[in-house]
Design a protein around this motif. Structure first.
Motif, PDB file in Angstrom:
ATOM      1  N   SER A   1     -60.928 -99.265  37.351  1.00 47.00           N
ATOM      2  CA  SER A   1     -61.714 -99.154  36.033  1.00 47.00           C
ATOM      3  C   SER A   1     -61.080-100.194  35.224  1.00 47.00           C
ATOM      4  O   SER A   1     -61.807-100.645  34.413  1.00 47.00           O
ATOM      5  CB  SER A   1     -61.105 -97.834  35.717  1.00 47.00           C
TER       6      SER A   1
ATOM      7  N   GLN B   1     -67.435 -93.351  33.346  1.00 48.88           N
ATOM      8  CA  GLN B   1     -66.798 -92.406  34.534  1.00 48.88           C
ATOM      9  C   GLN B   1     -67.282 -90.980  34.027  1.00 48.88           C
ATOM     10  O   GLN B   1     -67.582 -90.149  34.543  1.00 48.88           O
ATOM     11  CB  GLN B   1     -65.356 -92.678  34.657  1.00 48.88           C
TER      12      GLN B   1
ATOM     13  N   ASP C   1     -69.026 -97.036  36.211  1.00 51.65           N
ATOM     14  CA  ASP C   1     -67.875 -96.622  36.744  1.00 51.65           C
ATOM     15  C   ASP C   1     -67.962 -95.230  37.485  1.00 51.65           C
ATOM     16  O   ASP C   1     -68.272 -94.263  36.867  1.00 51.65           O
ATOM     17  CB  ASP C   1     -66.953 -96.664  35.780  1.00 51.65           C
TER      18      ASP C   1
END
Ligand SMILES: Nc1ncnc2c1ncn2[C@@H]1O[C@H](COP(=O)(O)OP(=O)(O)OP(=O)(O)O)[C@@H](O)[C@H]1O
Ligand SMILES: [Mg+2]
Lengths: 322, 380
Positions: free
Chosen positions: B62, B101, B177
């Motif tokens: 990340s 994410q 992500d």
């Protein structure tokens, strides 16, 4: 008693509990729910009914200073007789004297303006707190609540010492040469604004903080990622998402500020017209309980509108499921 | 050795010395305090490539994406996009979009408004915005949900909105992500193909972070295996699987039998390894292993044959043992065979027939064997 307490007492938690336990549990559930209602009934509704009744009475030189007084010893007919003596005269009186209307109006305006100022001061504080490192936040929160540890009255008195012509502020400004004449702040609306903003700031900061703190910072990153500069991201994302906090904070400041008595009395001087002061005058100077009760009832009705708005906003925020 | 190329057979700019990389991480280091999240990392990604970052949790995937998107600045090193150094360029000026994410959908906006957000920022005409939003909604099959708020959608639908929102601006580079982290297996597989399709159709460069190796294998042209902020290997999925460059990569991707040992001889046709397992290994895939080197020979379970009968050549690449455990997986059966010295070898055999004529069961004696080109010699 809660369910947990019940099962701790050794009662089976299953559905096959006897009818006795079931009943007990149902009653316990009701009681828990009833407590806040009972509280409201005892300390809000009953006093309100009493005030409302007084507002329909007439002044008298007596103790208590109004008639009729319900006397249960005269039986049910006596009660009806006194009920017939009640009238809306006092409310009519409020409409006849422009003083009351002006007092209401100026209260709402002063409260509105100070609420707005409190928002302007409180928002950056809450925002800064919410963005501070997580370890620092409890300390900042403590600092916001800290003023509550001293008496409200003392804090307002302290402002007199700061704002009066020979007070700390003027001494300081004169000393550094910014002004050559003391500023007249005491006994003006400015002093009231300062007093209200200062006193009610925590009520604004806390709901704002809780709204801003739970906001996911990745939303701001997402906005920036999509081409939105930080200022614009604030107005498009942060501010709209903090609206429930803004509404809660504003109402928590506005509602008590409208009826505020101490601050206009101590800082605003004699010429400030606010409904809290009017109420106090009617009650203690004129000893006119019925009229002051009517003033109080109208004030309450006036505030019911924002309270209902507040409720709606809260309900909507909850529905958003965050 | 045959080429282990990309799945898109005609697409392999990384083998073309004339091709210019589109995204370059040049000796990038990122420190948080005194913790090094990314350590002197260099990487090149090509235009229109579907590039996957694969690694264990906390290895810096990340962080790498966030540096590319502009949310973090590298402590040292450069990141180039199309030849331009990105240092100091704020996220809202980078031609890069990210799918978060956590999705990071704006909760106070409808699906439509979420997708239109980036387009409005661009100052696109409202009629064009409406067209583009409709197109995006069609793409992610959410036409009837346009007026909903994010909290009225399921997890999978939210993920699609996030995808549509990040693609809507047609960014040069799309960063994803863990885009499919929250989806169930079936929806996940469907969406993987949708993503690949989308990338092909729009001709975008995708950099996707995942810790699911199957997902990376399915979607990516190339995979970078990361460990503790460093790149272990960058290669096509087939290369990563069939020709891992180190013990770490071989262990990280898929199942593997690792035979530690020493090279006893090297000649033109390959090397001989004396392994600790007792198996004399003879292989063609020698790599750079010299005689006397300590190496590991890595063989995937499905390349090991199990049989109750001895193979033709029992001297090399074969050993006898006892069936220690059997895992029946439906499509294949994995045999755990314990050799004389206690080492357990995994061998997987495909259940291509419903009933086998050579049924092996617990505690049976069995032979394992593999071909000279079944495994790879690893020196690192
Ligand atoms: N802002 C930060 N401050 C301090 N440490 C950080 C910060 N961001 C990330 N790290 C650390 O850097 C390392 C890499 O983090 P990163 O988020 O890149 O991991 P990841 O590979 O994406 O993991 P995951 O698969 O769990 O998402 C982690 O050990 C993390 O604790
Ligand atoms: Mg991550």
């Amino acid at each position: 008693m809660s369910n947990a307490a019940l099962s701790q007492a050794g009662l089976p938690a299953g559905t096959d509990a006897g009818p006795g336990t079931k009943l007990l549990r149902a009653v316990a559930g009701r009681v828990v729910i009833a407590v806040p209602y009972l509280w409201l009934l005892l300390f809000f509704l009953i006093p309100f009914v009493i005030v409302f009744k007084i507002s329909l009475s007439q002044t008298a030189i007596a103790m208590p200073p109004y008639v009729p007084v319900f006397d249960l010893s005269e039986g049910i007919f006596g009660l009806f007789a006194s009920l017939r003596e009640l009238s809306f005269e006092n409310y009519l009186w409020l409409t006849e004297d422009a003083l009351y209307f002006n007092a209401y109006l100026s209260s709402v305006m002063i409260a509105g303006a100070s609420t707005f100022l409190t928002l302007l001061v409180g928002y950056p504080i809450a925002y800064g707190m919410a963005r501070a490192p997580a370890t620092l936040r409890p300390i900042l929160l403590m600092l916001v609540i800290l003023p509550f540890w001293t008496s409200f009255l003392i804090r307002v008195y302290a402002w007199i010492g700061i704002l009066k012509p020979e007070g700390l502020l003027n001494q300081f400004l004169l000393a550094i040469g910014v002004i050559d004449q003391p500023l007249i702040i005491m006994n003006t609306h400015t002093a009231i604004f300062i007093g209200i903003v200062y006193s009610y700031l925590p009520f604004m900061v806390l709901p704002l903080y809780s709204a801003l703190e739970k906001m996911d910072y990745s939303l701001i990153e997402a906005a920036q990622d999509l081409g939105c500069p930080p200022t614009s991201a604030f107005w498009k994302i942060t501010f709209p998402l903090s609206l429930p906090g803004v509404v809660a904070g504003c109402l928590l400041v506005f509602i008590p500020a409208v009826g505020e008595f101490v601050i206009p009395d101590l800082l605003g001087g004699s010429q400030t017209l606010m409904i809290g002061k009017t109420l106090w005058n009617e009650f203690f100077a004129n000893r006119d309980w019925p009229v002051s009760s009517a003033v109080a009832v109208i004030l309450l009705l006036l505030l019911v509108v924002p309270i209902v708005l507040f409720q709606n906003a809260q309900a909507r925020a909850q529905e958003q499921g965050r | 050795m045959q080429s282990l190329g990309s799945i898109r057979r005609d697409f392999s700019p990384w083998n073309d010395p004339a091709a210019k990389p589109y995204i370059v991480f040049d000796q990038v280091t990122k420190k948080f305090g005194d913790f090094t999240a990314v350590n002197n990392l260099s990487l090149s990604i090509y235009e229109r490539e579907f590039f996957a970052l694969l690694g264990a949790s906390g290895c810096g995937k990340s962080t790498l994406l966030r540096m590319l998107a502009g949310f973090e600045e590298p402590t040292s090193g450069r990141i180039l996009l199309d030849g331009q150094d990105l240092r100091g360029i704020p996220p809202y000026r980078r031609p890069v979009n990210m799918m978060f994410q956590s999705y990071a959908l704006f909760p106070h906006m409808t699906v439509e408004a979420n997708i239109a957000f980036g387009l409005k920022q661009e100052g696109m005409e409202s009629s064009k915005i409406a067209d583009r939003v409709a197109e995006m909604l069609r793409l992610v099959k959410l036409e009837q949900f346009a007026k909903r708020k994010p909290h009225q959608l399921s997890g999978g639908q939210r993920q699609r909105v996030a995808l549509a929102r990040s693609v809507a601006k047609r960014p040069k580079v799309l960063l994803l992500d863990e885009p499919l982290g929250a989806l169930d297996k079936k929806l996940r597989e469907e969406t993987q193909f949708e993503l690949m399709d989308l990338q092909q159709k729009l001709g975008l460069t995708f950099v996707v972070v995942t810790h699911d190796q199957e997902e990376a294998m399915t979607m990516a042209d190339r995979i970078a295996i990361l460990d503790k902020g460093e790149v272990m290997q960058v290669a096509t999925p087939a290369e990563i699987y069939e020709a891992p460059g180190s013990r770490f990569v071989a262990n990280f991707v898929g199942n593997v039998n690792m035979f530690e040992g020493m090279v006893t001889a090297r000649d033109a046709s390959g090397v001989s390894i004396n392994s600790e397992s007792g198996i004399a290994i003879r292989t063609e895939n020698a790599g750079d292993a010299q005689s006397g080197a300590k190496v590991a020979y890595a063989v995937r379970p499905e390349k090991i044959k199990v049989s109750s009968r001895p193979p033709m050549d029992t001297a090399n690449n074969a050993a006898e043992g006892e069936i220690y455990d059997i895992a029946y997986l439906g499509d294949m059966t994995v045999y755990y065979v314990r050799l004389a010295n206690g080492l357990v070898v995994k061998a997987a055999s495909l259940n291509s027939a419903r009933l086998t004529d050579d049924p092996l069961t617990w505690n049976d004696r069995a032979w394992i064997s593999f071909k000279p080109d079944s495994g790879v010699v690893l020196t690192r």
